[in-house]
Every structure is written in structure tokens, then in C-alpha cells.
Design a protein around this motif. Structure first.
Motif, PDB file in Angstrom:
ATOM      1  N   ALA B  41       0.841  -1.198   0.000  1.00  0.00           N
ATOM      2  CA  ALA B  41       0.000   0.000   0.000  1.00  0.00           C
ATOM      3  C   ALA B  41       0.877   1.249   0.000  1.00  0.00           C
ATOM      4  N   LEU B  42       1.911   1.220   0.831  1.00  0.00           N
ATOM      5  CA  LEU B  42       2.828   2.370   0.886  1.00  0.00           C
ATOM      6  C   LEU B  42       3.588   2.507  -0.429  1.00  0.00           C
ATOM      7  N   GLY B  43       4.048   1.366  -0.939  1.00  0.00           N
ATOM      8  CA  GLY B  43       4.834   1.378  -2.169  1.00  0.00           C
ATOM      9  C   GLY B  43       4.044   1.884  -3.355  1.00  0.00           C
ATOM     10  N   LEU B  44       2.766   1.524  -3.396  1.00  0.00           N
ATOM     11  CA  LEU B  44       1.951   1.918  -4.549  1.00  0.00           C
ATOM     12  C   LEU B  44       1.374   3.313  -4.387  1.00  0.00           C
ATOM     13  N   GLY B  45       1.702   3.969  -3.303  1.00  0.00           N
ATOM     14  CA  GLY B  45       1.162   5.311  -3.100  1.00  0.00           C
ATOM     15  C   GLY B  45      -0.114   5.227  -2.303  1.00  0.00           C
ATOM     16  N   SER B  46      -0.008   5.576  -1.014  1.00  0.00           N
ATOM     17  CA  SER B  46      -1.150   5.354  -0.117  1.00  0.00           C
ATOM     18  C   SER B  46      -2.293   6.316  -0.398  1.00  0.00           C
ATOM     19  N   GLY B  47      -2.084   7.279  -1.282  1.00  0.00           N
ATOM     20  CA  GLY B  47      -3.135   8.243  -1.564  1.00  0.00           C
ATOM     21  C   GLY B  47      -4.343   7.650  -2.283  1.00  0.00           C
ATOM     22  N   GLY B  48      -4.363   6.341  -2.423  1.00  0.00           N
ATOM     23  CA  GLY B  48      -5.510   5.708  -3.077  1.00  0.00           C
ATOM     24  C   GLY B  48      -5.377   5.773  -4.590  1.00  0.00           C
ATOM     25  N   GLY B  49      -4.199   6.161  -5.079  1.00  0.00           N
ATOM     26  CA  GLY B  49      -3.980   6.240  -6.515  1.00  0.00           C
ATOM     27  C   GLY B  49      -4.166   4.885  -7.174  1.00  0.00           C
ATOM     28  N   ALA B  50      -3.761   3.849  -6.463  1.00  0.00           N
ATOM     29  CA  ALA B  50      -3.917   2.495  -6.996  1.00  0.00           C
ATOM     30  C   ALA B  50      -5.087   1.837  -6.283  1.00  0.00           C
ATOM     31  N   GLY B  51      -6.268   2.326  -6.526  1.00  0.00           N
ATOM     32  CA  GLY B  51      -7.428   1.812  -5.790  1.00  0.00           C
ATOM     33  C   GLY B  51      -8.082   0.648  -6.495  1.00  0.00           C
ATOM     34  N   GLY B  52      -9.309   0.387  -6.081  1.00  0.00           N
ATOM     35  CA  GLY B  52     -10.142  -0.607  -6.740  1.00  0.00           C
ATOM     36  C   GLY B  52      -9.561  -1.989  -6.749  1.00  0.00           C
ATOM     37  N   VAL B 115      -9.012 -11.834   8.542  1.00  0.00           N
ATOM     38  CA  VAL B 115      -8.361 -10.661   9.136  1.00  0.00           C
ATOM     39  C   VAL B 115      -7.770  -9.755   8.054  1.00  0.00           C
ATOM     40  N   VAL B 116      -7.099 -10.377   7.075  1.00  0.00           N
ATOM     41  CA  VAL B 116      -6.331  -9.579   6.115  1.00  0.00           C
ATOM     42  C   VAL B 116      -7.225  -8.900   5.075  1.00  0.00           C
ATOM     43  N   THR B 117      -8.294  -9.583   4.658  1.00  0.00           N
ATOM     44  CA  THR B 117      -9.144  -9.017   3.611  1.00  0.00           C
ATOM     45  C   THR B 117      -9.705  -7.641   4.009  1.00  0.00           C
ATOM     46  N   PRO B 118     -10.307  -7.503   5.204  1.00  0.00           N
ATOM     47  CA  PRO B 118     -10.792  -6.168   5.570  1.00  0.00           C
ATOM     48  C   PRO B 118      -9.685  -5.117   5.562  1.00  0.00           C
ATOM     49  N   VAL B 119      -8.489  -5.514   5.993  1.00  0.00           N
ATOM     50  CA  VAL B 119      -7.371  -4.560   6.008  1.00  0.00           C
ATOM     51  C   VAL B 119      -7.072  -4.085   4.586  1.00  0.00           C
ATOM     52  N   GLY B 120      -6.964  -5.034   3.668  1.00  0.00           N
ATOM     53  CA  GLY B 120      -6.678  -4.693   2.268  1.00  0.00           C
ATOM     54  C   GLY B 120      -7.773  -3.830   1.667  1.00  0.00           C
ATOM     55  N   ILE B 121      -9.021  -4.209   1.942  1.00  0.00           N
ATOM     56  CA  ILE B 121     -10.160  -3.476   1.383  1.00  0.00           C
ATOM     57  C   ILE B 121     -10.170  -2.037   1.892  1.00  0.00           C
ATOM     58  N   MET B 122      -9.830  -1.901   3.179  1.00  0.00           N
ATOM     59  CA  MET B 122      -9.823  -0.579   3.794  1.00  0.00           C
ATOM     60  C   MET B 122      -8.705   0.304   3.197  1.00  0.00           C
ATOM     61  N   PHE B 123      -7.512  -0.270   3.107  1.00  0.00           N
ATOM     62  CA  PHE B 123      -6.379   0.503   2.600  1.00  0.00           C
ATOM     63  C   PHE B 123      -6.558   0.932   1.157  1.00  0.00           C
ATOM     64  N   PHE B 124      -7.207   0.095   0.377  1.00  0.00           N
ATOM     65  CA  PHE B 124      -7.298   0.387  -1.051  1.00  0.00           C
ATOM     66  C   PHE B 124      -8.666   0.905  -1.469  1.00  0.00           C
ATOM     67  N   GLN B 125      -9.469   1.233  -0.494  1.00  0.00           N
ATOM     68  CA  GLN B 125     -10.811   1.774  -0.761  1.00  0.00           C
ATOM     69  C   GLN B 125     -11.545   0.966  -1.831  1.00  0.00           C
TER      70      GLN B 125
END
Lengths: 233, 225
Positions: B41-52, B115-125
Motif C-alpha cells: 500500500a505504501l509502495g503503490l502510493g497510499s493516496g488511493g492512486g492504486a485503488g479498486g 483478518v487480512v481481507t478487511p485490512v486490504g479493502i480498507m487501505f485500497f478503498q
């Protein structure tokens, strides 16, 4: 070490193979007409397709050798699987490289995630892994077992990889209409390419057997005929 | 048949009980997977640029690495104090041992995903509300295929020096079609609203069945050494 027929047949085989390879290359370069849209780059196709077909054959040999190893547990089959995997990786590399050269000219990019390129890449990866894991397993029996199971599972994976890449958008040519000279060149290329693959398979197999004979006590070898002790090989 | 089911339940519960008492695997795996998601998430730009749909690919990376660790750990339990020898001596079919290991691995993988899926979904909107059932189904079917292959190779590699690294090397290329299919199916489902009945899901099920059958057959030979 080598028996007389092997000593004669071997070099003759390679001379013929490379002679034919030179002949079909000359044929491809000077005799075959240039393709209208692609120009000379289209000619890599004559190398590409025979290499691709031979890759499948090599993968199939790995599969057969793996199944036979699981059934019989003879080191001979493991050596055959290893030799065939080496040939498969070499040919798959040729397929990938020629495919990329073609793609660069046709689509303007070295790499596109098209079904067939993706398929070739995954196929290449599958068999590179087969080669890469071998040195990291110390016990030769364990190595043979792991590689045999992997050889079976990897081959079963191939049709699934093929079907899964179909889900990607395709811009690869489905069929190519060719002039008679082009078709003849393509057919001609199959001969030295297949001979090259078969020759490499046999040579690699011999090396594997000699290496095993050198590294393992003779009684562990299940094919005493091939132990280099002045007998026939 | 009932005997086999009893054996499978017994062995699966044994593995899960060991895990419940020691909690050696799941904690480690969850933290590793969360770390992977955070790093990407940090590497891809946490600003949600790499969303979906990037989320599905990143979740896959987390599942793959977490899975390898799970398969390796549940098999290492058997190598400890030569428990495997005892298991092999017991009058239990080798196929049942495989199914039991697979089930234990799957329970742990599903726990990881929970556990991990909600985390991923949250980080990547990632908007899961479009088709939560479809997402769960595709991921579950994919994980069964992955675990089927992983369980088999874990048994093969557990006695080697490189165990975990070797397992990852063997399992990742074989699982590539699963990753490819599931991400494509999810892309179709979430972006174009295509129904799941398409060829993608059927292919995933085919993968599962093929490798379940093959692993079940080969497991007999694999466990000898």
C-alpha cells in the motif's frame, strides 16, 4: 567408454543437424519472400512455431519420465526428466524471445499481456523452477521424488494455464495466410529444430547418467550398463 | 466411509487443537500478511492512486505468502519428535491424512483471510458492497485449489533443508492460473457486473478438482520418506 557406433553416429548426427540448420536459415533469409506488412521480422515466425511445438514435446517427455519414476523409482527416469526439462526451458526461451521480437515489431512493445505471451511465460517459469530446485535438495532420492511429483503436477497445469490466459484480451494472430514458399520454409524448419531438440535431449541424458555414475556408488545405480567401465554405453 | 470421515475429523481437530494451544502459526501469518499489505500500500502510493481492483492482487500476494507459511508449519508439526512415523503406523488411510491436513490448512487460511481481507479493502478503498458473496465465493474456491497443491508439496519438502523457500518456489508457478483466473473473474464481476456463471469460476472449480484428485493419489508415495 563410448562404443564405436556412438562415436560415429554422434558427430554425424550433429554435423547433419547443423548443416540442415544452416540450410533452412539460408532458405529463410534469401529464398522465402518478405511479408508485406511485417517485413523481415515476420521471418522469426519460422523459428518460433517449430520451437513452440518441440517445447510441448519436451514438456510431455518430462511428464512421462516423472510418471515412470513414481511407478518404478529408477534413477534413469529422473535423469530423463531432468534432461527433458533442460531442453524444454531452452526451447521455451527461444519461443519467448522470438515472440517478443515479433511483438516489438507488430505491436510496438516488447511485452504485451496477451494470452499466448502470458502462457509462454508461465510455461517457461514452470520448467525453470524444475531446474532451479534440483541443486537445493541434497538427497538424490528426495530430489527425484520432488521433481517427479512436480513434473506431473506442472504438466497437468499446462492446459489450465492455457485456458486461464484465454480470459485476457487477445491481439495475437489466430491464423496466418502464407505463400507456398513460406509454408515450405516453415515445414523445413521443423526438421533441424526437432533434430536439435532430440540431440540435446540425448546428450543431456548422457551427461546426467555420467554425473550420477561419478557421484554415486555403483550399487545405487539401477542401470549398470551405463557405468563407464569399458563396457558398452 | 464413516471410518474415513471419523479419521479425517480426528486428525483435522488434532491439528487445530495444536494450533489453538500453541498459537504458533496464525499470529505469525496474520502479522506477515498485514505487513505485506502495508508495504505494498505504501509502495503503490497510499493516496488511493492504486485503488479498486489492485486490492485483489495485493490480497493475493498476502494469501500466497501466508499460505506457504501455514502449509509449512502444519507439516513441520508432524516432523517434530518423529510424529509422522506414528501417524504412518496408525491404521489410517494416507488419503485421509491428506484430506485432514488440507482441511486444517484451509481453516487457517480462511482465518487469515478473515483478518487480512478487511485490512486490504480498507487501505485500497475497494468497494466490496457490489458483490460481497461473489468475492467470498471466488476467493474461497481459489484458496481450496491453492491449499490442495500447497498441502501436497509441503509434505514433500518438509524434510529438506530449505523447506519454506523451496515450497514457495514449487507452489507459486503452479498456482499462477488460479491467481490469473480469480483476478479476472473479480474484475469482470466488479467492473462490468458480469455474472459468476461465466467460464472463469468453472475453470477455478476444474483446477480444484484436478489437483485435489492428483494430490490425493500421489500423497501415498510422498509420505514414505
Amino acid at each position: 567408454m563410448k562404443s564405436t557406433p556412438v562415436r560415429i553416429v554422434g558427430p554425424v548426427y550433429w554435423v547433419v543437424t547443423f548443416g540442415l540448420l544452416a540450410a533452412v536459415t539460408a532458405m529463410m533469409v534469401w529464398w522465402t519472400p518478405r511479408e508485406e506488412t511485417m517485413g523481415d521480422v515476420q521471418k522469426v515466425f519460422y523459428i518460433h512455431l517449430p520451437a513452440a511445438i518441440n517445447t510441448f514435446v519436451a514438456c510431455f517427455v518430462v511428464f512421462i519420465a516423472s510418471v515412470m519414476y513414481l511407478l518404478q523409482r529408477r534413477s534413469w527416469w529422473d535423469d530423463l526428466g531432468f534432461a527433458a526439462a533442460k531442453v524444454a526451458v531452452l526451447l521455451a526461451s527461444i519461443v519467448l524471445l522470438t515472440g517478443m521480437i515479433w511483438g516489438r515489431s507488430a505491436w510496438g512493445a516488447w511485452w504485451q499481456w496477451t494470452p499466448r505471451l502470458t502462457f509462454s511465460l508461465i510455461l517457461w517459469l514452470l520448467y525453470v523452477v524444475y531446474l532451479m530446485i534440483r541443486p537445493s535438495i541434497e538427497s538424490s532420492q528426495r530430489r527425484a521424488l520432488i521433481c517427479a511429483v512436480y513434473g506431473v503436477i506442472a504438466f497437468m497445469d499446462v492446459p489450465l494455464v492455457w485456458l486461464s490466459t484465454k480470459l485476457l484480451p487477445d491481439i495475437h494472430p489466430k491464423s496466418i495466410s502464407m505463400a507456398p514458399e513460406m509454408r515450405l520454409t516453415l515445414l523445413a524448419w521443423f526438421v533441424p529444430m526437432t533434430m536439435l531438440a532430440a540431440g540435446l535431449l540425448v546428450a543431456s541424458m548422457r551427461i546426467n547418467r555420467l554425473q550420477r555414475a561419478a557421484s554415486e556408488p555403483a550399487e545405487e545405480l539401477d542401470e549398470p550398463r551405463l557405468v563407464p567401465a569399458g563396457g558398452q554405453a | 466411509m464413516t471410518r474415513a470421515i471419523r479419521h479425517i475429523t480426528m486428525l483435522t481437530l488434532k491439528d487445530l487443537r495444536i494450533e489453538a494451544r500453541g498459537r504458533q502459526t496464525i499470529g505469525l501469518v496474520v502479522v506477515l500478511a498485514v505487513l505485506i499489505v502495508v508495504v505494498l500500500a505504501l509502495g503503490l502510493g497510499s493516496g488511493g492512486g492504486a485503488g479498486g481492483l489492485t486490492a485483489t492482487a495485493i490480497l493475493w500476494v498476502a494469501y500466497l505468502f501466508g499460505g506457504v507459511l501455514i502449509f509449512e508449519k502444519t507439516m513441520a508439526v508432524e516432523r517434530h519428535d518423529d510424529a509422522l512415523a506414528g501417524l504412518l503406523l496408525a491404521p489410517i488411510d494416507r488419503g485421509s491424512i491428506y484430506i485432514a491436513k488440507l482441511l486444517a490448512n484451509l481453516v487457517l487460511m480462511f482465518a487469515l483471510a478473515l483478518v487480512v481481507t478487511p485490512v486490504g479493502i480498507m487501505f485500497f478503498q475497494f468497494d466490496l458492497s457490489v458483490a460481497p458473496g461473489g468475492f467470498a465465493l471466488v476467493m474461497a474456491v481459489s484458496m481450496i485449489g491453492y491449499a490442495a497443491v500447497g498441502t501436497l508439496f509441503a509434505a514433500l519438502t518438509s524434510s529438506t533443508r530449505l523447506a519454506g523457500g523451496l515450497l514457495a518456489m514449487l507452489v507459486f508457478p503452479i498456482t499462477l492460473p488460479v491467481v490469473l483466473i480469480s483476478t479476472r473473474v473479480l474484475a469482470n464481476l466488479f467492473e462490468h457486473g458480469t455474472s459468476l456463471a461465466g467460464s472463469g469460476l468453472a475453470l477455478l472449480i476444474a483446477f480444484d478438482l484436478m489437483f485435489l484428485a492428483a494430490s490425493w493419489l500421489v500423497f501415498d508415495v510422498v509420505l514414505e520418506a
